[in-house]
Design an enzyme around this catalytic site. Structure first.
Site, mmCIF file in Angstrom:
data_model
loop_
_atom_site.group_PDB
_atom_site.id
_atom_site.type_symbol
_atom_site.label_atom_id
_atom_site.label_comp_id
_atom_site.label_asym_id
_atom_site.label_seq_id
_atom_site.Cartn_x
_atom_site.Cartn_y
_atom_site.Cartn_z
ATOM 1 N N CYS A 67 0.824 -1.209 0.000
ATOM 2 C CA CYS A 67 0.000 0.000 0.000
ATOM 3 C C CYS A 67 0.861 1.263 0.000
ATOM 4 O O CYS A 67 1.953 1.286 0.542
ATOM 5 C CB CYS A 67 -0.884 0.030 1.229
ATOM 6 S SG CYS A 67 -1.881 -1.430 1.423
ATOM 7 N N LYS A 104 14.028 -14.905 -9.796
ATOM 8 C CA LYS A 104 13.807 -13.821 -10.760
ATOM 9 C C LYS A 104 12.855 -14.280 -11.857
ATOM 10 O O LYS A 104 11.931 -13.578 -12.219
ATOM 11 C CB LYS A 104 15.129 -13.367 -11.418
ATOM 12 C CG LYS A 104 16.066 -12.543 -10.578
ATOM 13 C CD LYS A 104 15.611 -11.144 -10.274
ATOM 14 C CE LYS A 104 14.703 -11.070 -9.106
ATOM 15 N NZ LYS A 104 15.113 -11.049 -7.779
ATOM 16 N N GLU A 140 18.439 -17.522 -6.635
ATOM 17 C CA GLU A 140 18.050 -16.161 -7.021
ATOM 18 C C GLU A 140 17.669 -16.094 -8.508
ATOM 19 O O GLU A 140 16.703 -15.421 -8.875
ATOM 20 C CB GLU A 140 19.191 -15.187 -6.672
ATOM 21 C CG GLU A 140 18.993 -13.759 -7.105
ATOM 22 C CD GLU A 140 17.771 -13.048 -6.525
ATOM 23 O OE1 GLU A 140 17.120 -13.585 -5.605
ATOM 24 O OE2 GLU A 140 17.464 -11.955 -7.017
ATOM 25 N N ARG A 172 5.245 -0.135 -5.911
ATOM 26 C CA ARG A 172 5.182 -0.914 -4.673
ATOM 27 C C ARG A 172 4.228 -2.102 -4.799
ATOM 28 O O ARG A 172 4.266 -3.007 -3.974
ATOM 29 C CB ARG A 172 4.735 -0.021 -3.512
ATOM 30 C CG ARG A 172 5.706 1.103 -3.222
ATOM 31 C CD ARG A 172 5.098 2.107 -2.280
ATOM 32 N NE ARG A 172 4.814 1.533 -0.986
ATOM 33 C CZ ARG A 172 5.629 1.588 0.051
ATOM 34 N NH1 ARG A 172 6.779 2.191 -0.053
ATOM 35 N NH2 ARG A 172 5.295 1.045 1.195
ATOM 36 N N GLU A 218 9.218 -14.812 -10.546
ATOM 37 C CA GLU A 218 8.568 -13.553 -10.158
ATOM 38 C C GLU A 218 7.986 -12.810 -11.356
ATOM 39 O O GLU A 218 6.876 -12.306 -11.291
ATOM 40 C CB GLU A 218 9.582 -12.612 -9.492
ATOM 41 C CG GLU A 218 9.866 -12.908 -8.037
ATOM 42 C CD GLU A 218 10.894 -11.959 -7.446
ATOM 43 O OE1 GLU A 218 10.708 -11.549 -6.302
ATOM 44 O OE2 GLU A 218 11.891 -11.610 -8.124
ATOM 45 N N LYS A 275 6.543 -4.561 -3.651
ATOM 46 C CA LYS A 275 7.951 -4.208 -3.506
ATOM 47 C C LYS A 275 8.367 -4.240 -2.042
ATOM 48 O O LYS A 275 9.461 -4.662 -1.696
ATOM 49 C CB LYS A 275 8.173 -2.808 -4.100
ATOM 50 C CG LYS A 275 9.615 -2.325 -4.073
ATOM 51 C CD LYS A 275 10.456 -3.104 -5.053
ATOM 52 C CE LYS A 275 11.932 -2.798 -4.952
ATOM 53 N NZ LYS A 275 12.740 -3.892 -5.503
ATOM 54 N N HIS A 298 18.960 -36.424 -6.458
ATOM 55 C CA HIS A 298 18.069 -36.900 -5.393
ATOM 56 C C HIS A 298 16.617 -36.487 -5.624
ATOM 57 O O HIS A 298 15.843 -36.426 -4.677
ATOM 58 C CB HIS A 298 18.548 -36.379 -4.039
ATOM 59 C CG HIS A 298 19.924 -36.859 -3.686
ATOM 60 N ND1 HIS A 298 20.211 -38.184 -3.466
ATOM 61 C CD2 HIS A 298 21.093 -36.189 -3.545
ATOM 62 C CE1 HIS A 298 21.506 -38.315 -3.195
ATOM 63 N NE2 HIS A 298 22.070 -37.109 -3.240
ATOM 64 N N ASN A 311 -1.992 2.274 5.800
ATOM 65 C CA ASN A 311 -1.105 1.143 5.489
ATOM 66 C C ASN A 311 -0.892 0.376 6.789
ATOM 67 O O ASN A 311 -0.730 0.998 7.838
ATOM 68 C CB ASN A 311 0.264 1.625 5.002
ATOM 69 C CG ASN A 311 0.203 2.284 3.642
ATOM 70 O OD1 ASN A 311 -0.834 2.288 2.998
ATOM 71 N ND2 ASN A 311 1.328 2.842 3.213
ATOM 72 N N GLY A 312 -0.841 -0.923 6.714
ATOM 73 C CA GLY A 312 -0.614 -1.714 7.930
ATOM 74 C C GLY A 312 -1.857 -2.510 8.278
ATOM 75 O O GLY A 312 -2.769 -2.664 7.464
ATOM 76 N N TRP A 350 -3.122 -2.754 -1.429
ATOM 77 C CA TRP A 350 -2.742 -4.142 -1.721
ATOM 78 C C TRP A 350 -3.528 -4.971 -0.718
ATOM 79 O O TRP A 350 -3.265 -4.901 0.484
ATOM 80 C CB TRP A 350 -1.239 -4.287 -1.517
ATOM 81 C CG TRP A 350 -0.631 -5.554 -2.015
ATOM 82 C CD1 TRP A 350 -0.210 -5.818 -3.286
ATOM 83 C CD2 TRP A 350 -0.299 -6.713 -1.244
ATOM 84 N NE1 TRP A 350 0.338 -7.065 -3.346
ATOM 85 C CE2 TRP A 350 0.299 -7.642 -2.112
ATOM 86 C CE3 TRP A 350 -0.456 -7.068 0.090
ATOM 87 C CZ2 TRP A 350 0.739 -8.892 -1.689
ATOM 88 C CZ3 TRP A 350 -0.020 -8.311 0.520
ATOM 89 C CH2 TRP A 350 0.574 -9.209 -0.376
HETATM 90 C C1 G6P Z 1 9.275 -8.575 -1.449
HETATM 91 C C2 G6P Z 1 9.882 -8.191 -2.782
HETATM 92 C C3 G6P Z 1 11.195 -8.935 -2.995
HETATM 93 C C4 G6P Z 1 12.125 -8.681 -1.826
HETATM 94 C C5 G6P Z 1 11.486 -9.042 -0.488
HETATM 95 C C6 G6P Z 1 12.322 -8.557 0.689
HETATM 96 O O1 G6P Z 1 8.815 -9.880 -1.490
HETATM 97 O O2 G6P Z 1 8.978 -8.483 -3.834
HETATM 98 O O3 G6P Z 1 11.802 -8.489 -4.190
HETATM 99 O O4 G6P Z 1 13.302 -9.411 -1.999
HETATM 100 O O5 G6P Z 1 10.210 -8.408 -0.373
HETATM 101 O O6 G6P Z 1 12.337 -7.165 0.659
HETATM 102 P P1 G6P Z 1 13.427 -6.272 1.365
HETATM 103 O O7 G6P Z 1 12.994 -4.858 1.070
HETATM 104 O O8 G6P Z 1 13.344 -6.585 2.831
HETATM 105 O O9 G6P Z 1 14.736 -6.592 0.790
#
Ligand code: G6P
Length: 608
Positions: A2, A485, A481, A27, A488, A603, A504, A100-101, A74
């Site tokens: 949010c 990527k 990672e 975000r 996502e 985000k 395995h 927010n929250g 969100w």
């Molecule tokens: C969300 C984002 C990710 C990020 C994660 C941790 O899930 O979509 O891209 O890695 O949060 O976020 P931070 O700001 O704590 O690195």
């Protein structure tokens, strides 16, 4: 997640609020709304979907109000719908609030108000808070907010307006970031500096349990307990250009290409060649403290957790300090053992991730020294930790983290060398290591020149629905990672595995429809990784190898090779991840995905 933006000034508020909302789009959100206030009432317009939808809903009507609040939501409580979108209003429609929250005790607040005959329209926690403020309103909005918040359990960043007090915004925070933008004769409130950056660079970061009353003449901050706070105005160094696409199709691609510069920024002024060790003054640790650390606990989420895993390999090998890396969300609920002389490191791009913040609080409670590896200056984690390392990657707008990741890994490399030098590494060894680090930004630049080649490879594989990523040692987290990527942003199912574990289980999946990306660099386990590649090839799997420059023999064994320049074995992840970021990007682009704002992702995840 949010986003909040609010404006009090002499200009028409709506265009300012809409531009602010657009800046917050990155975000992640599913609905949006605005409330414009004047003595004649609160005019609220909301829409499900993108900001463009809200724009449509607003139509051509002339909105002349000079005070207003706006929100991107969100969904947490209740589906994305116009009804559940913010701003929420009280029953009389006089007070409007964005939040927010999560208000944890909203049910009991709601039930108490229902007993008094109030009728709720939504399932949201926020509506209960709006009604509670209305209940306490006796001519002073700030006091009504204060009284309501003293009844609330949970987290909030809120902004409130009222047609009975039409020239002010009251905002407050507890666990969800909020800033005030000071434009001299106009003022802003926002959940994130990017929403106000085109108006002012002068901001005040609100602290938890602070309430601010913003008028056209200025702002006054108090605590919930009514203590007066002297505001500390900070100048933001980010420029507007940094939050714009600058000619790239997507923020993600721009951010991938920024990594030569961001990695330079991550090490700038931090390499002390005379003493062969990094200079990290922000750690706020004395030499004897650095020497006596017995254990390091790293907590993070998502991509930041992957950088922590790389840190584990590098710190353990260079400094011989045991490192434990844990998902922040797991750490906080398992009665962790935090022995004396432990250092807790929270890694977070945003500095606001709720789970990471909660794990950090847990560690503080247990008496650990806490450090942050954080990108966003002034964020909650940066402010709560005892010290840390800013990654200086600049604003990262693409939801899928790229440049923040490589800078986090760089920060961990610096910490590892520093700790090593405090213990077992000589000046000469330290010097060699920092020389490797210094060369990395230029090598990343070289990797980025392979963009076109990687795009061609993406063209061959973008219709596949499953991918496997393999790596070993310090490149195993890179495999994780790379897979993250891809899933996502392209919604392709992808898994990362330690190469030797393939036999395995995942080997059962291998056929010509399962591309396997293998990080096979010249290191002590190279031969073992090659034998994993052969196992894949024996089952008709197709292999994209990430190999060390000069390794010509691998080309005959695999379908594609992407070369990585030579560096110290432990520092290869910063280079080997670059082609994986580009591969994910190009595959997602070819599939027509919404790369910067993938579905369902946010985000900055400020809820548990
Ligand atoms: C969300 C984002 C990710 C990020 C994660 C941790 O899930 O979509 O891209 O890695 O949060 O976020 P931070 O700001 O704590 O690195």
């Amino acid at each position: 997640m949010c986003g909040i933006v609010g404006y009090v000034g002499k200009k028409t508020a709506l265009p300012i609020l809409m531009t602010g909302l657009k800046r917050l789009e990155y975000r992640g959100y599913d609905s949006a709304g605005v409330a414009l206030v004047s003595q004649f009432g609160c005019q609220v317009v909301k829409a499900v979907g993108k900001i463009a939808q809200l724009d449509k809903e607003l139509g051509d009507h002339a909105y002349e109000q000079t005070v207003g609040i706006a929100h991107t939501r969100w969904a947490t409580h209740g589906v994305p719908s116009v009804l559940n979108a913010h701003p929420h209003t009280d029953q009389a429609g006089e007070i409007a609030l964005v939040h927010n929250g999560i208000i944890e005790n909203y049910q009991s607040i709601r039930e108490a108000l229902e007993r008094q005959g109030r009728k709720f329209r939504t399932e949201t926690d926020t509506e209960a808070l709006t009604y509670l403020i209305a209940e306490y309103y006796e001519g002073d909005l700030t006091e009504a907010v204060r009284k309501a918040l003293s009844q609330v359990e949970g987290t909030y960043g809120i902004a409130v307006v009222s047609s009975k007090d039409p020239d002010i915004i009251v905002a407050a925070r507890n666990g969800s970031p909020l800033i005030i933008g000071d434009g001299g004769d106009e003022f802003f409130v926002a959940s994130d500096v990017s929403a106000v950056l085109n108006h002012t660079k002068r901001v005040v970061f609100l602290d938890d349990e602070e309430i601010v009353t913003i008028t056209r003449k200025g702002y006054q901050i108090t605590t919930i307990d009514q203590a007066t706070i002297t505001p500390h105005v900070e100048e933001i160094s980010w420029s507007l250009g940094q939050i714009e696409k600058g000619g790239y199709d997507h923020f993600m691609l721009k951010e991938i290409h920024e990594q030569t510069a961001t990695l330079c920024d991550a090490i700038r002024g931090r390499l002390n060649f005379e003493e062969g060790k990094p200079r990290l003054n922000g750690l706020n640790l004395q030499v004897d403290q650095l020497r006596t650390i017995d254990r390091i606990i790293i907590c993070a989420c998502g991509t930041s957790w992957h950088s922590g895993l790389i840190g584990e390999y590098v710190i353990e090998e260079l400094a011989r300090v045991p490192v434990e890396v844990e998902y922040a969300s797991e750490f906080r609920y398992r009665s962790p053992i935090i022995p004396e002389n432990s250092v807790f490191i929270a890694i977070s791009q945003s500095g606001e991730t709720a789970d990471t913040m909660a794990a950090l609080r847990e560690a503080q409670h247990a008496g650990a020294i806490t450090l942050g590896i954080v990108n966003v200056v002034g964020s909650s984690i940066a402010r709560v930790t005892d010290g840390g390392v800013y990654t200086h990657s600049g604003p990262e707008i693409g939801v899928a983290s790229t440049k923040a990741f490589t800078s986090q890994v760089m920060a961990l490399n610096l910490i590892a060398i520093l700790l090593g030098r405090m213990r077992n590494l000589s000046v000469q060894q330290g010097l060699e290591l920092i020389n490797y680090l210094e060369a990395i930004p230029g090598q990343v630049g070289k990797m980025l020149q392979q963009d076109e080649t990687i795009k061609e490879i993406a063209g061959e594989y973008y219709q596949n629905n499953n991918f496997l990523y393999l790596g070993r040692g310090v490149n195993f987290p890179v495999a994780l990672e790379g897979a993250l990527k891809l899933k996502e942003i392209s919604y392709i199912h992808a898994e990362g595995y330690p190469a030797a574990e393939m036999k395995h289980g995942p080997i059962a999946l291998i056929d010509e429809m399962m591309p396997v990306v293998v990080i096979a660099l010249k290191d002590p386990v190279y031969d073992k990784v090659i034998s994993s590649i052969q196992q894949v090839k024996a089952r008709s799997g197709r292999v994209i190898a990430i190999a060390t420059e000069g390794d010509t023999e691998i080309a005959s064994m695999v379908d594609h090779v992407i070369y990585v320049p030579k560096t110290h074995r432990l520092f290869t992840p910063v280079l080997s991840i670059i082609p994986l970021q580009l591969l994910a990007y190009h595959i997602a682009a070819l599939r027509g995905c919404e790369i910067d704002q993938p579905r369902n992702l946010a985000k900055s995840v400020t809820v548990e």
